[in-house]
Design a protein around this motif. Sequence first.
Motif, PDB file in Angstrom:
ATOM      1  N   TYR A  24       0.801  -1.228   0.000  1.00 50.39           N
ATOM      2  CA  TYR A  24       0.000   0.000   0.000  1.00 50.39           C
ATOM      3  C   TYR A  24       0.835   1.281   0.000  1.00 50.39           C
ATOM      4  O   TYR A  24       0.305   2.349  -0.294  1.00 50.39           O
ATOM      5  CB  TYR A  24      -0.916   0.030   1.235  1.00 50.39           C
ATOM      6  CG  TYR A  24      -1.788  -1.195   1.384  1.00 50.39           C
ATOM      7  CD1 TYR A  24      -2.896  -1.379   0.567  1.00 50.39           C
ATOM      8  CD2 TYR A  24      -1.499  -2.173   2.338  1.00 50.39           C
ATOM      9  CE1 TYR A  24      -3.706  -2.503   0.704  1.00 50.39           C
ATOM     10  CE2 TYR A  24      -2.299  -3.299   2.484  1.00 50.39           C
ATOM     11  CZ  TYR A  24      -3.404  -3.464   1.659  1.00 50.39           C
ATOM     12  OH  TYR A  24      -4.193  -4.583   1.786  1.00 50.39           O
ATOM     13  N   HIS A  25       2.109   1.188   0.357  1.00 44.53           N
ATOM     14  CA  HIS A  25       2.917   2.394   0.537  1.00 44.53           C
ATOM     15  C   HIS A  25       4.348   2.202   0.038  1.00 44.53           C
ATOM     16  O   HIS A  25       4.863   1.079   0.027  1.00 44.53           O
ATOM     17  CB  HIS A  25       2.970   2.786   2.017  1.00 44.53           C
ATOM     18  CG  HIS A  25       1.639   2.998   2.646  1.00 44.53           C
ATOM     19  ND1 HIS A  25       0.967   4.200   2.607  1.00 44.53           N
ATOM     20  CD2 HIS A  25       0.836   2.136   3.344  1.00 44.53           C
ATOM     21  CE1 HIS A  25      -0.185   4.084   3.248  1.00 44.53           C
ATOM     22  NE2 HIS A  25      -0.295   2.844   3.693  1.00 44.53           N
ATOM     23  N   LEU A  42       4.858   7.898  -0.248  1.00 46.62           N
ATOM     24  CA  LEU A  42       3.857   7.923  -1.316  1.00 46.62           C
ATOM     25  C   LEU A  42       2.935   6.719  -1.157  1.00 46.62           C
ATOM     26  O   LEU A  42       3.405   5.580  -1.156  1.00 46.62           O
ATOM     27  CB  LEU A  42       4.524   7.849  -2.696  1.00 46.62           C
ATOM     28  CG  LEU A  42       5.099   9.114  -3.308  1.00 46.62           C
ATOM     29  CD1 LEU A  42       5.758   8.778  -4.642  1.00 46.62           C
ATOM     30  CD2 LEU A  42       4.032  10.172  -3.505  1.00 46.62           C
ATOM     31  N   PRO A  43       1.633   6.953  -1.001  1.00 47.65           N
ATOM     32  CA  PRO A  43       0.711   5.808  -1.000  1.00 47.65           C
ATOM     33  C   PRO A  43       0.588   5.250  -2.412  1.00 47.65           C
ATOM     34  O   PRO A  43       0.648   6.003  -3.390  1.00 47.65           O
ATOM     35  CB  PRO A  43      -0.617   6.421  -0.528  1.00 47.65           C
ATOM     36  CG  PRO A  43      -0.511   7.871  -0.877  1.00 47.65           C
ATOM     37  CD  PRO A  43       0.944   8.233  -0.781  1.00 47.65           C
ATOM     38  N   ILE A 292      17.083   0.619   7.960  1.00 51.54           N
ATOM     39  CA  ILE A 292      16.168   0.075   8.964  1.00 51.54           C
ATOM     40  C   ILE A 292      15.028   1.058   9.227  1.00 51.54           C
ATOM     41  O   ILE A 292      13.848   0.667   9.325  1.00 51.54           O
ATOM     42  CB  ILE A 292      16.917  -0.243  10.270  1.00 51.54           C
ATOM     43  CG1 ILE A 292      17.887  -1.406  10.061  1.00 51.54           C
ATOM     44  CG2 ILE A 292      15.936  -0.564  11.406  1.00 51.54           C
ATOM     45  CD1 ILE A 292      18.777  -1.687  11.271  1.00 51.54           C
ATOM     46  N   ALA A 293      15.364   2.344   9.340  1.00 51.28           N
ATOM     47  CA  ALA A 293      14.350   3.367   9.591  1.00 51.28           C
ATOM     48  C   ALA A 293      13.328   3.403   8.462  1.00 51.28           C
ATOM     49  O   ALA A 293      12.117   3.522   8.693  1.00 51.28           O
ATOM     50  CB  ALA A 293      15.014   4.734   9.751  1.00 51.28           C
ATOM     51  N   SER A 294      13.789   3.302   7.223  1.00 52.82           N
ATOM     52  CA  SER A 294      12.888   3.307   6.067  1.00 52.82           C
ATOM     53  C   SER A 294      11.960   2.101   6.103  1.00 52.82           C
ATOM     54  O   SER A 294      10.749   2.222   5.909  1.00 52.82           O
ATOM     55  CB  SER A 294      13.706   3.295   4.770  1.00 52.82           C
ATOM     56  OG  SER A 294      12.858   3.225   3.644  1.00 52.82           O
ATOM     57  N   PHE A 295      12.521   0.921   6.368  1.00 48.18           N
ATOM     58  CA  PHE A 295      11.719  -0.302   6.388  1.00 48.18           C
ATOM     59  C   PHE A 295      10.703  -0.267   7.525  1.00 48.18           C
ATOM     60  O   PHE A 295       9.524  -0.636   7.335  1.00 48.18           O
ATOM     61  CB  PHE A 295      12.631  -1.525   6.538  1.00 48.18           C
ATOM     62  CG  PHE A 295      11.931  -2.843   6.336  1.00 48.18           C
ATOM     63  CD1 PHE A 295      11.761  -3.365   5.066  1.00 48.18           C
ATOM     64  CD2 PHE A 295      11.429  -3.544   7.420  1.00 48.18           C
ATOM     65  CE1 PHE A 295      11.107  -4.577   4.873  1.00 48.18           C
ATOM     66  CE2 PHE A 295      10.778  -4.758   7.237  1.00 48.18           C
ATOM     67  CZ  PHE A 295      10.616  -5.271   5.962  1.00 48.18           C
ATOM     68  N   ASN A 296      11.118   0.185   8.695  1.00 48.51           N
ATOM     69  CA  ASN A 296      10.202   0.247   9.833  1.00 48.51           C
ATOM     70  C   ASN A 296       9.053   1.215   9.587  1.00 48.51           C
ATOM     71  O   ASN A 296       7.898   0.917   9.938  1.00 48.51           O
ATOM     72  CB  ASN A 296      10.962   0.656  11.104  1.00 48.51           C
ATOM     73  CG  ASN A 296      11.795  -0.486  11.669  1.00 48.51           C
ATOM     74  OD1 ASN A 296      11.537  -1.655  11.380  1.00 48.51           O
ATOM     75  ND2 ASN A 296      12.791  -0.150  12.467  1.00 48.51           N
ATOM     76  N   ARG A 297       9.351   2.362   8.984  1.00 49.05           N
ATOM     77  CA  ARG A 297       8.280   3.318   8.684  1.00 49.05           C
ATOM     78  C   ARG A 297       7.307   2.732   7.665  1.00 49.05           C
ATOM     79  O   ARG A 297       6.081   2.892   7.787  1.00 49.05           O
ATOM     80  CB  ARG A 297       8.879   4.631   8.156  1.00 49.05           C
ATOM     81  CG  ARG A 297       7.861   5.704   7.775  1.00 49.05           C
ATOM     82  CD  ARG A 297       7.047   6.181   8.973  1.00 49.05           C
ATOM     83  NE  ARG A 297       7.888   6.855   9.949  1.00 49.05           N
ATOM     84  CZ  ARG A 297       8.144   8.164   9.939  1.00 49.05           C
ATOM     85  NH1 ARG A 297       7.608   8.935   9.000  1.00 49.05           N
ATOM     86  NH2 ARG A 297       8.905   8.688  10.875  1.00 49.05           N
ATOM     87  N   MET A 298       7.834   2.058   6.659  1.00 47.86           N
ATOM     88  CA  MET A 298       6.977   1.418   5.667  1.00 47.86           C
ATOM     89  C   MET A 298       6.077   0.369   6.318  1.00 47.86           C
ATOM     90  O   MET A 298       4.871   0.293   6.042  1.00 47.86           O
ATOM     91  CB  MET A 298       7.831   0.784   4.576  1.00 47.86           C
ATOM     92  CG  MET A 298       7.060   0.136   3.425  1.00 47.86           C
ATOM     93  SD  MET A 298       6.703  -1.623   3.722  1.00 47.86           S
ATOM     94  CE  MET A 298       8.350  -2.318   3.720  1.00 47.86           C
ATOM     95  N   MET A 299       6.634  -0.436   7.222  1.00 50.56           N
ATOM     96  CA  MET A 299       5.863  -1.473   7.897  1.00 50.56           C
ATOM     97  C   MET A 299       4.776  -0.868   8.787  1.00 50.56           C
ATOM     98  O   MET A 299       3.651  -1.390   8.864  1.00 50.56           O
ATOM     99  CB  MET A 299       6.792  -2.356   8.726  1.00 50.56           C
ATOM    100  CG  MET A 299       7.674  -3.277   7.907  1.00 50.56           C
ATOM    101  SD  MET A 299       6.737  -4.524   6.985  1.00 50.56           S
ATOM    102  CE  MET A 299       6.215  -5.610   8.307  1.00 50.56           C
ATOM    103  N   GLU A 300       5.076   0.234   9.449  1.00 44.67           N
ATOM    104  CA  GLU A 300       4.083   0.912  10.278  1.00 44.67           C
ATOM    105  C   GLU A 300       2.890   1.352   9.433  1.00 44.67           C
ATOM    106  O   GLU A 300       1.725   1.142   9.815  1.00 44.67           O
ATOM    107  CB  GLU A 300       4.705   2.133  10.957  1.00 44.67           C
ATOM    108  CG  GLU A 300       5.703   1.803  12.050  1.00 44.67           C
ATOM    109  CD  GLU A 300       6.403   3.037  12.575  1.00 44.67           C
ATOM    110  OE1 GLU A 300       6.035   4.163  12.141  1.00 44.67           O
ATOM    111  OE2 GLU A 300       7.325   2.898  13.410  1.00 44.67           O
ATOM    112  N   LEU A 301       3.161   1.946   8.280  1.00 45.02           N
ATOM    113  CA  LEU A 301       2.095   2.417   7.401  1.00 45.02           C
ATOM    114  C   LEU A 301       1.300   1.253   6.820  1.00 45.02           C
ATOM    115  O   LEU A 301       0.070   1.332   6.670  1.00 45.02           O
ATOM    116  CB  LEU A 301       2.687   3.269   6.274  1.00 45.02           C
ATOM    117  CG  LEU A 301       3.299   4.605   6.713  1.00 45.02           C
ATOM    118  CD1 LEU A 301       4.063   5.242   5.555  1.00 45.02           C
ATOM    119  CD2 LEU A 301       2.216   5.553   7.207  1.00 45.02           C
TER     120      LEU A 301
END
Length: 315
Positions: A24-25, A42-43, A292-301
């Motif tokens: 989704y993101h 970006l969604p 890691i920060a990028s992946f974690n933010r993506m997973m949160e969204l």
Amino acid sequence: MSSQKKPAFGGQAVMEGVMFGGRYHTVTAIRRKDDSIDYFHLPRKSRPAFQKLKKIPFIRGIVALIESSANGTQHLNFSSERFDVMPEEDEKVQQEQKTSKLEMIFGIAAVGVLSFLFGKFVFTLIPLFLAESVRFIFPGNIEQILIEGFFKLILLLVYIYVISMTPLIKRVFQYHGAEHKVINTFENGLPLTVENVQSQSRLHYRCGSSFILFTVIVGMFVYLLVPVEPLSTRVLNRIALIPVVLGISFEVLQLTNRLRNVPILRYLGYPGLWLQLLTTKEPKDDQVEVAIASFNRMMELEKETESGLKKAALV
């Protein structure tokens, strides 16, 4: 949960950062000039026609390339405009770079067309003409196709090696390695810590570098099915068969990924992994932190969206 049951997330390296894409993101994290981490999100837009095409073998690869290129360009623009600018200067820079939406669309389109034409000229036409230039040594049609593929491979390797020598691209390749390490850590079921990520391989079977190499190999087999002479027909065939080669190469990439845990068949993906020894570099700890920060933010969204969809379905 086994790695085979986990979602197949993808990503790409950008200037001083990494982009990861989920269902989704898509999210990019970059290291700013003041050492802080900044994000761009970006969604994914819902395109029913695209979703249907992505289920059709040999067509889905071309659709995926178009989609990833469209998203990737926006993430690359974000990273290139922000990575070497102090956060307090963002507003000033944005004012200087302000342009109309129409101008931006035409500008990106022009760059895209020029890049496409240049890339196809270098990696399609030049190997062809080089092969023709040594026809007196390799006169047979099969010989010509093989020598054309050889020249294409040499050009690709030399190009990657030369650009990897520049400090800027070397850092991009380090972030490319960080991206692969994070994906491998996730797929192996380990917590995303710097120590765990650094212990993983910087190579991955689904990498776009492997895809590029497979286009060279697949192309040689496809070209065996069409005329080599005269030269004009050969040139037209190469251009017309670009979508065919891309579509088959994508399926080969997916196949090698599915077979990566099969003892003997796993070696089918090794040529692509060998190329990644050039297109990835071992990242530093601070680069891994960004990935890691990028992946974690993506997973949160992703989780927020999935939770919202489940709640909506219950209403």
